[in-house]
Design a protein around this motif. Structure first.
Motif, mmCIF file in Angstrom:
data_model
loop_
_atom_site.group_PDB
_atom_site.id
_atom_site.type_symbol
_atom_site.label_atom_id
_atom_site.label_comp_id
_atom_site.label_asym_id
_atom_site.label_seq_id
_atom_site.Cartn_x
_atom_site.Cartn_y
_atom_site.Cartn_z
ATOM 1 N N ALA A 141 17.057 34.587 -39.878
ATOM 2 C CA ALA A 141 16.184 33.572 -39.291
ATOM 3 C C ALA A 141 16.917 32.884 -38.152
ATOM 4 C CB ALA A 141 15.761 32.558 -40.353
ATOM 5 N N VAL A 142 16.312 32.893 -36.963
ATOM 6 C CA VAL A 142 16.989 32.435 -35.759
ATOM 7 C C VAL A 142 16.112 31.428 -35.033
ATOM 8 C CG1 VAL A 142 18.118 33.131 -33.617
ATOM 9 C CG2 VAL A 142 18.072 34.708 -35.561
ATOM 10 N N GLY A 143 16.681 30.271 -34.714
ATOM 11 C CA GLY A 143 16.004 29.296 -33.883
ATOM 12 C C GLY A 143 16.191 29.637 -32.416
ATOM 13 N N VAL A 144 15.098 29.648 -31.670
ATOM 14 C CA VAL A 144 15.130 29.999 -30.251
ATOM 15 C C VAL A 144 14.139 29.116 -29.508
ATOM 16 C CG1 VAL A 144 15.879 32.398 -30.564
ATOM 17 C CG2 VAL A 144 13.445 31.847 -30.671
ATOM 18 N N GLY A 145 14.108 29.258 -28.191
ATOM 19 C CA GLY A 145 13.133 28.536 -27.400
ATOM 20 C C GLY A 145 11.729 29.057 -27.630
ATOM 21 N N GLY A 146 10.744 28.229 -27.302
ATOM 22 C CA GLY A 146 9.360 28.596 -27.556
ATOM 23 C C GLY A 146 8.930 29.870 -26.857
ATOM 24 N N LEU A 147 9.438 30.097 -25.653
ATOM 25 C CA LEU A 147 9.048 31.292 -24.922
ATOM 26 C C LEU A 147 9.528 32.552 -25.626
ATOM 27 C CD1 LEU A 147 7.604 32.451 -22.535
ATOM 28 C CD2 LEU A 147 9.581 31.930 -21.098
ATOM 29 N N GLU A 148 10.710 32.502 -26.253
ATOM 30 C CA GLU A 148 11.191 33.636 -27.027
ATOM 31 C C GLU A 148 10.246 33.920 -28.200
ATOM 32 O OE1 GLU A 148 13.831 35.476 -26.333
ATOM 33 O OE2 GLU A 148 14.646 34.262 -24.706
ATOM 34 N N VAL A 149 9.737 32.867 -28.822
ATOM 35 C CA VAL A 149 8.807 33.036 -29.935
ATOM 36 C C VAL A 149 7.485 33.604 -29.434
ATOM 37 C CG1 VAL A 149 7.576 31.853 -31.793
ATOM 38 C CG2 VAL A 149 9.919 31.199 -31.242
ATOM 39 N N ALA A 150 7.014 33.097 -28.299
ATOM 40 C CA ALA A 150 5.780 33.629 -27.724
ATOM 41 C C ALA A 150 5.913 35.120 -27.452
ATOM 42 C CB ALA A 150 5.429 32.866 -26.445
ATOM 43 N N LEU A 151 7.046 35.529 -26.908
ATOM 44 C CA LEU A 151 7.266 36.949 -26.627
ATOM 45 C C LEU A 151 7.300 37.759 -27.919
ATOM 46 C CD1 LEU A 151 9.962 36.658 -23.818
ATOM 47 C CD2 LEU A 151 7.594 37.423 -23.545
ATOM 48 N N ALA A 152 7.918 37.196 -28.962
ATOM 49 C CA ALA A 152 7.944 37.899 -30.249
ATOM 50 C C ALA A 152 6.535 38.099 -30.780
ATOM 51 C CB ALA A 152 8.795 37.122 -31.251
ATOM 52 N N ILE A 557 12.408 23.317 -18.991
ATOM 53 C CA ILE A 557 11.263 23.400 -18.089
ATOM 54 C C ILE A 557 10.979 22.073 -17.376
ATOM 55 C CG2 ILE A 557 9.516 22.905 -19.858
ATOM 56 C CD1 ILE A 557 7.715 24.936 -18.447
ATOM 57 N N ALA A 558 11.219 20.930 -18.043
ATOM 58 C CA ALA A 558 10.933 19.648 -17.394
ATOM 59 C C ALA A 558 11.883 19.384 -16.221
ATOM 60 C CB ALA A 558 10.953 18.503 -18.404
ATOM 61 N N PRO A 559 13.213 19.535 -16.380
ATOM 62 C CA PRO A 559 14.080 19.400 -15.204
ATOM 63 C C PRO A 559 13.806 20.469 -14.144
ATOM 64 C CG PRO A 559 15.362 19.130 -17.213
ATOM 65 C CD PRO A 559 14.011 19.633 -17.623
ATOM 66 N N TRP A 577 21.155 27.560 -23.328
ATOM 67 C CA TRP A 577 21.561 28.543 -22.326
ATOM 68 C C TRP A 577 20.462 29.585 -22.139
ATOM 69 C CZ3 TRP A 577 22.500 33.805 -23.378
ATOM 70 C CH2 TRP A 577 23.047 34.533 -22.326
ATOM 71 N N GLN A 578 19.902 30.045 -23.247
ATOM 72 C CA GLN A 578 18.852 31.057 -23.170
ATOM 73 C C GLN A 578 17.573 30.464 -22.587
ATOM 74 O OE1 GLN A 578 18.899 33.410 -26.636
ATOM 75 N NE2 GLN A 578 17.377 34.860 -25.925
ATOM 76 N N ASN A 579 17.251 29.229 -22.940
ATOM 77 C CA ASN A 579 16.062 28.579 -22.387
ATOM 78 C C ASN A 579 16.164 28.409 -20.873
ATOM 79 O OD1 ASN A 579 14.742 28.368 -24.841
ATOM 80 N ND2 ASN A 579 15.410 26.272 -25.226
ATOM 81 N N LEU A 580 17.354 28.068 -20.386
ATOM 82 C CA LEU A 580 17.531 27.936 -18.942
ATOM 83 C C LEU A 580 17.209 29.251 -18.241
ATOM 84 C CD1 LEU A 580 20.822 25.823 -18.804
ATOM 85 C CD2 LEU A 580 18.529 25.033 -18.200
ATOM 86 N N ALA A 581 17.720 30.359 -18.772
ATOM 87 C CA ALA A 581 17.426 31.660 -18.174
ATOM 88 C C ALA A 581 15.938 31.965 -18.239
ATOM 89 C CB ALA A 581 18.224 32.748 -18.881
ATOM 90 N N VAL A 585 16.467 29.026 -14.414
ATOM 91 C CA VAL A 585 17.555 28.116 -14.038
ATOM 92 C C VAL A 585 18.878 28.850 -14.257
ATOM 93 C CG1 VAL A 585 18.673 25.895 -14.455
ATOM 94 C CG2 VAL A 585 16.188 26.101 -14.659
ATOM 95 N N LEU A 586 19.709 28.872 -13.256
ATOM 96 C CA LEU A 586 20.970 29.605 -13.303
ATOM 97 C C LEU A 586 22.017 28.784 -14.051
ATOM 98 C CD1 LEU A 586 22.303 32.214 -12.343
ATOM 99 C CD2 LEU A 586 22.837 31.069 -10.182
ATOM 100 N N ALA A 587 22.518 29.339 -15.168
ATOM 101 C CA ALA A 587 23.541 28.669 -15.981
ATOM 102 C C ALA A 587 24.897 29.273 -15.652
ATOM 103 C CB ALA A 587 23.227 28.829 -17.462
ATOM 104 N N LEU A 588 25.774 28.475 -15.059
ATOM 105 C CA LEU A 588 27.078 28.950 -14.594
ATOM 106 C C LEU A 588 28.193 28.179 -15.296
ATOM 107 C CD1 LEU A 588 26.245 29.051 -10.780
ATOM 108 C CD2 LEU A 588 26.337 31.000 -12.347
ATOM 109 N N GLU A 589 29.278 28.875 -15.605
ATOM 110 C CA GLU A 589 30.419 28.251 -16.269
ATOM 111 C C GLU A 589 31.638 28.293 -15.352
ATOM 112 O OE1 GLU A 589 31.044 29.966 -20.119
ATOM 113 O OE2 GLU A 589 28.926 29.872 -20.644
#
Length: 662
Positions: A141-152, A557-559, A577-581, A585-589
């Motif tokens: 069981a994995v918590g993810v962003g809503g868009l990942e769930v929508a895709l699933a 999504i709001a920012p 990190w996954q939600n930004l992608a 939104v580009l996540a850089l380290e």
């Protein structure tokens, strides 16, 4: 035994078996991206409205999972018409797309899903970071962003970086007045809030024999606070007993680690050595023995939430307060976590004991855990059996929230000060209660609405209230990004600080333009205005473990709606990190974390040649030009080739909508 139908080879842990049984792409090598088949999905109302809008944008006709459930548990106060309108929208979307609908007051998603839908061996993707609680049943069981769930729900695989499997061997038995909450607090005491990032925790060993399925839920739930991708337990006799109690023994499949199973990392906890623990304000990782904090005055105690949701957790509280009165000046709040548990408590007589002792009995839901009601007074301590105590999450900006077990909560409610339950028991001359829980749960499905058949569903229209906006347009990433740094954050910034929950902001979760006005306001009240004045792309600079906590994709999504196109940070929490992608939104380290010190708010940054840098075979390194300081910084990303294309397109929806329609 191993999962049915699986091949032999090296001895495998439960987690390895679950990954292998659902693998559709990639290699199970730590750090590599894998795609997993998703059997079930879970959404809740704070994230679900956006998920339903995403299903509409993706052109879905009907969900393609085995079961998908929409719970209404977070924002159920209905202080005005907006909550009720969102609930009507969610029900209409469930009927249209083929989801189960759990009505307001039916229960918190995680324990309710465990009671009614959880099945050993299945995968569950949920738009709530505490979805990992279902690992207590032997699920992945994995918590993810809503868009990942929508895709699933559309039949797409869930993409993750293959985590390391961390075996935690439990030995011994818990002492009196010590319970499952103290086990996970011990893990947090040892490892802090990012100790399990990119890891799956798997608990095993002889100590499991004394932990019920709901005890394991407590431990699995707060794996999210360690940053874990998931937590898994074996599906053994304790899980069989739980499913039998729920009238679903036919759903049981035994899943245990194979003899000699290998783990990437190893840990051991002798349960007999544990003592009552408590997390001080304002981090779940700030854990100390209760006796170290004893004597601190308390004005509020709250029992409940997904982190301590079991019948046993409420029953032990009721037994401790039976025949006693809570201390003057203490608000003693009880949030039953499901309608079923409230019925069972009432059958046992425990509800009467709680109310007689002074408890304020609230409806079944998250409530204060998400900052919807039960906000504490400034300068007064609040003890909660909740999973999180991030600054301001309670709904009070200057809060003082502590996390503890039901035993510690009850002892402190009775004394009016933080109290080790062992010391209270000695003074009260009380032995550990002999809890006689029902052999059969009070199963009640009246508030669970099944999806209609497809021929009826296709005729259902979505019912939108005026507070439900359309998803914003997501434009592609330009080849050059230039703009100011509008905000600089320290370490361990949570998504509660990026996009607040609570009674002020949460009612706008379906209205992105309005919700955007709350972005980062806990860190900088002026951020939304300055973002609007900037009028174009801008940057945010973050510290270590940026974006910890809730899975809410609103924090991405709001920012983004306000112009955020890149975040430079020392490191990121997994889900954010996954939600930004997902939203382009580009996540850089930073290659050198010390470069964080060299950037100031207002500096003008420039990233050039992005299209070539994000090509599938390009090296994951870039250089950021700080025109204000006259410096360059080396940064890198961790995007897979698939995610690079997503970011270039501006997000998952513009990249995949056409494919899903086909």
């Amino acid at each position: 035994m191993s999962m049915p139908g699986m091949q032999g080879g090296a001895a495998r842990s439960v987690a390895h078996q679950l990954f292998a049984a659902h693998l559709v792409s990639g290699r199970m090598a730590p750090g590599e991206e894998v795609g997993l088949r998703v059997d079930q999905t879970l959404t809740q109302d704070a994230t679900g409205t956006l998920v339903m809008q995403e299903l509409e944008a993706l052109g879905l006709d009907r969900v393609r999972t085995e079961v998908s459930v929409q719970y209404v548990d977070h924002n159920i106060l209905q202080a005005d018409e907006r909550n009720a309108e969102d609930h009507i929208f969610l029900r209409s979307a469930c009927r249209r797309f083929g989801l189960w609908y759990s009505k307001p007051g039916n229960g918190v998603s995680h324990p309710t899903h465990m009671q009614r839908f959880g099945i050993p061996g299945k995968t569950l993707a949920g738009s709530d970071s505490h979805t990992c609680a279902a690992g207590s049943l032997g699920m992945l069981a994995v918590g993810v962003g809503g868009l990942e769930v929508a895709l699933a729900m559309t039949g797409q695989p869930l993409h993750l970086r293959m985590p390391h499997i961390w075996g935690v061997r439990l030995t011994g038995e818990l002492p009196p007045w010590v319970s499952a909450k103290d086990v996970i607090l011990e893990m947090l005491r040892r490892h802090g809030v990012k100790g399990a990032v990119d890891r799956v925790l798997e608990y095993y060993g002889p100590g499991l024999a004394g932990l019920s399925a709901m005890d394991r839920h407590v431990i699995a739930n707060m794996g999210a606070e360690l940053g874990a991708t998931a937590t898994v337990f074996p599906a053994d006799d304790a899980v069989r007993a739980f499913l039998r109690m729920e009238g679903r023994e036919e759903d049981f499949t035994e899943i245990t680690a194979e003899p000699g199973a290998h783990y990437d990392l190893d840990e051991e906890i002798d349960l007999s050595t544990l003592e009552p623990l408590i997390a001080r304000p304002s981090s779940p990782g700030n854990v100390v023995p209760v006796r170290e904090a004893a004597g601190e005055p308390v004005s509020q105690v709250v029992v409940g939430s997904s982190a301590n949701p079991g019948l046993r957790d409420f029953a032990v509280t009721a037994a401790m307060v039976h025949g006693r009165q809570t201390a003057d000046g203490v608000s003693f709040d009880v949030n039953p976590t499901s309608r079923e548990i409230l019925q069972d408590l009432t059958r046992m007589g425990a509800t009467f004991n709680l109310i007689t002792a002074g408890a304020r009995l609230h409806q079944s839901g998250c409530l204060g855990c998400i900052g919807m009601g039960q906000a504490p007074a400034v300068g007064h301590n609040s003890l909660r059996t909740f999973p999180r105590n991030f600054p301001g999450r309670s709904g009070t900006e200057e809060d003082a929230v502590w996390l503890c077990s039901p035993e510690t909560a009850a002892a402190s409610a009775l004394t009016g000060v933080i109290t080790d339950p062992r010391d209270w028991a000695a003074q009260a001359r009380m032995s550990p209660p002999d809890l006689r829980l029902p052999e059969r749960a009070a199963i009640n499905t009246a508030a669970l609405e099944p999806p209609p058949p497809p021929d009826i569903a296709t005729g259902v229209s979505l019912e939108r209230g005026p507070n439900i906006s359309a998803l914003p347009e997501l434009d592609p990433l330009p080849d050059t990004l230039e703009g100011p740094v509008l905000l600089k954050a320290d370490d361990n910034v949570s998504t509660d600080e990026i996009s607040p929950a609570g009674a002020k902001a949460l009612p706008f979760r379906s209205n992105i333009p309005k919700l955007a006005e709350f972005s980062f306001t806990r860190l900088d009240p002026d951020y939304p205005r300055r973002a609007a004045e900037a009028g174009g792309a801008h940057f945010v600079v973050g510290g270590d473990n940026y974006g910890q906590g809730s899975s809410r994709e609103h924090a991405a999504i709001a920012p983004r709606y306000l112009g955020l196109r890149a975040v430079l940070s020392k490191s990121f929490a997994r889900i954010h990190w996954q939600n930004l992608a997902n939203y382009g939104v580009l996540a850089l380290e930073f290659d050198d974390p010390g470069d964080w010190e060299r950037i100031a708010v207002g500096d003008q940054l420039r990233l050039a040649g992005l299209h070539a840098s994000l090509a599938p075979d390009a090296e994951p390194t870039l250089r950021v030009r700080n025109a204000t300081q006259g410096e360059d910084y080396a940064v890198h990303h961790r995007l897979s080739p698939r995610q690079r294309q997503t970011v270039l397109a501006g997000g998952v929806i513009p990249a995949l909508a056409e494919d899903v329609r086909r």
